[in-house]
Write an enzyme that holds these catalytic residues in place. Sequence first.
Site, PDB file in Angstrom:
ATOM      1  N   ASN A 141       1.066  -1.171   0.059  1.00  0.00           N
ATOM      2  CA  ASN A 141       0.055   0.142   0.030  1.00  0.00           C
ATOM      3  C   ASN A 141       0.986   1.192   0.032  1.00  0.00           C
ATOM      4  OD1 ASN A 141      -1.806   2.043   0.554  1.00  0.00           O
ATOM      5  ND2 ASN A 141      -2.368   1.432   2.528  1.00  0.00           N
ATOM      6  N   TRP A 142       0.953   1.945  -1.014  1.00  0.00           N
ATOM      7  CA  TRP A 142       1.820   3.045  -1.296  1.00  0.00           C
ATOM      8  C   TRP A 142       1.301   4.408  -0.560  1.00  0.00           C
ATOM      9  CZ3 TRP A 142       4.093   2.380  -7.203  1.00  0.00           C
ATOM     10  CH2 TRP A 142       4.326   1.239  -7.316  1.00  0.00           C
ATOM     11  N   LYS A 143      -0.181   4.287  -0.104  1.00  0.00           N
ATOM     12  CA  LYS A 143      -0.633   5.602   0.445  1.00  0.00           C
ATOM     13  C   LYS A 143      -0.178   6.713  -0.578  1.00  0.00           C
ATOM     14  CE  LYS A 143      -0.039   3.224   4.815  1.00  0.00           C
ATOM     15  NZ  LYS A 143       0.124   3.492   6.261  1.00  0.00           N
TER      16      LYS A 143
ATOM     17  N   HIS B  14      -9.118   0.788   5.365  1.00  0.00           N
ATOM     18  CA  HIS B  14      -8.017   1.023   6.464  1.00  0.00           C
ATOM     19  C   HIS B  14      -8.182   1.823   7.283  1.00  0.00           C
ATOM     20  CE1 HIS B  14      -3.866   2.212   6.972  1.00  0.00           C
ATOM     21  NE2 HIS B  14      -3.545   1.124   6.056  1.00  0.00           N
TER      22      HIS B  14
ATOM     23  N   GLU C 159      -6.304   4.123   8.356  1.00  0.00           N
ATOM     24  CA  GLU C 159      -6.500   5.843   8.221  1.00  0.00           C
ATOM     25  C   GLU C 159      -7.848   6.329   7.490  1.00  0.00           C
ATOM     26  OE1 GLU C 159      -2.753   5.393   5.759  1.00  0.00           O
ATOM     27  OE2 GLU C 159      -1.520   4.823   7.748  1.00  0.00           O
TER      28      GLU C 159
ATOM     29  N   GLU D 222      -4.948  -5.386  11.089  1.00  0.00           N
ATOM     30  CA  GLU D 222      -3.968  -4.509  10.937  1.00  0.00           C
ATOM     31  C   GLU D 222      -4.004  -3.601  12.450  1.00  0.00           C
ATOM     32  OE1 GLU D 222      -2.124  -3.097   6.944  1.00  0.00           O
ATOM     33  OE2 GLU D 222      -3.820  -1.810   7.487  1.00  0.00           O
TER      34      GLU D 222
ATOM     35  N   GLY E  87       2.748   1.828  10.676  1.00  0.00           N
ATOM     36  CA  GLY E  87       3.830   3.063  10.563  1.00  0.00           C
ATOM     37  C   GLY E  87       4.527   3.514  11.850  1.00  0.00           C
TER      38      GLY E  87
ATOM     39  N   SER F 170       4.056  -2.610  10.372  1.00  0.00           N
ATOM     40  CA  SER F 170       5.214  -2.518  10.469  1.00  0.00           C
ATOM     41  C   SER F 170       5.873  -3.832  10.005  1.00  0.00           C
ATOM     42  CB  SER F 170       5.807  -2.131  11.881  1.00  0.00           C
ATOM     43  OG  SER F 170       5.404  -0.845  11.875  1.00  0.00           O
TER      44      SER F 170
ATOM     45  N   GLY G  23       2.946  -1.401   4.269  1.00  0.00           N
ATOM     46  CA  GLY G  23       3.004  -0.001   4.001  1.00  0.00           C
ATOM     47  C   GLY G  23       4.072   0.645   3.687  1.00  0.00           C
ATOM     48  N   GLY G  24       4.878   1.011   4.757  1.00  0.00           N
ATOM     49  CA  GLY G  24       6.085   1.695   4.503  1.00  0.00           C
ATOM     50  C   GLY G  24       7.394   1.091   3.581  1.00  0.00           C
TER      51      GLY G  24
HETATM   52  C1  PEP Z   1      -0.691  -0.010   6.443  1.00  0.00           C
HETATM   53  O1  PEP Z   1      -0.727   1.058   6.368  1.00  0.00           O
HETATM   54  O2  PEP Z   1      -1.340  -0.768   5.915  1.00  0.00           O
HETATM   55  C2  PEP Z   1       0.779  -0.615   6.930  1.00  0.00           C
HETATM   56  C3  PEP Z   1       0.555  -1.888   7.392  1.00  0.00           C
HETATM   57  O3  PEP Z   1       1.765   0.251   7.236  1.00  0.00           O
HETATM   58  P1  PEP Z   1       3.197  -0.124   7.709  1.00  0.00           P
HETATM   59  O4  PEP Z   1       3.719  -1.437   7.029  1.00  0.00           O
HETATM   60  O5  PEP Z   1       3.892   0.941   7.497  1.00  0.00           O
HETATM   61  O6  PEP Z   1       3.124  -0.050   9.208  1.00  0.00           O
END
Ligand code: PEP
Length: 249
Positions: free
Chosen positions: A9-11, A94, A96, A166, A172, A212, A233-234
């Site tokens: 997920n590149w957000k 999600h 967010e 999640e 993050g 993470s 994500g990141g």
């Molecule tokens: C996400 O936003 O779905 C996620 C898991 O982010 P990260 O891997 O950066 O924690």
Amino acid sequence: MRNYFIAGNWKMHKTVSESVALAKDLVAKLGDCNEKLMIAPAFTALAAVSEAVKGSKILLGAQNMGPEEQGAHTGEVSVFMLKDLGVKVVILGHSERRHSYHESDELINKKVRLALQHGLEVILCVGETLEEREGGRLETVCKTQVEKGLAGVAAAELGKVTIAYEPVWAIGTGKTATPEDADAVHAYIRKVLAGLYGESSAKAMCIQYGGSVKADNAAQLMQKPNIDGALVGGASLKPETFVPIAKFR
Ligand code: PEP
């Protein structure tokens, strides 16, 4: 052998040219990866990334979708627009979107049903905040988000649904749930799914972990019996961090 679903997920990161460069690099480096793979760039980069992943095994994902088919909905992107660009999977619910944009379970469910009705795959994200976990509400929160998110979804449609667990406190933040902790919640979510759809449907469902995920914890997480993949994500923003996750075995 069990197949895993690894999704990035590149957000709200990367311009169109940066997205295309990353997508092309991933296509080159993941051609020999046996897992199911998806990348979800920003809406603005979907068309260009769609071309970049064409003919590869990387599925094109979107990070969100409007709840209506079309009409006067300023700023929204419809299921038809996503399909038109070659999107195969949409991430819905999600944390967010739930927490920063106040998306309710009812709204998320409307999007889930609309996406499935039009043949898109769905990744439905669920997970508790730290406050909810510490207040002993982890199970209630996950159960409610799964049940309400899937309301009206038939057992026959479940092949197109992935649940992503999640924990909000792990997204993050660099804090990952331990593999044991995450597996226990995944097992609980599977129990909730069994209550809704029966044991065999629940067993067949893909439940990703997200929060993470990195190259050095992916294998341990994925070894757990109830963890069927990762939503990243990141670490999905660079080939050197995403490729080792996708190739964790
Ligand atoms: C996400 O936003 O779905 C996620 C898991 O982010 P990260 O891997 O950066 O924690």
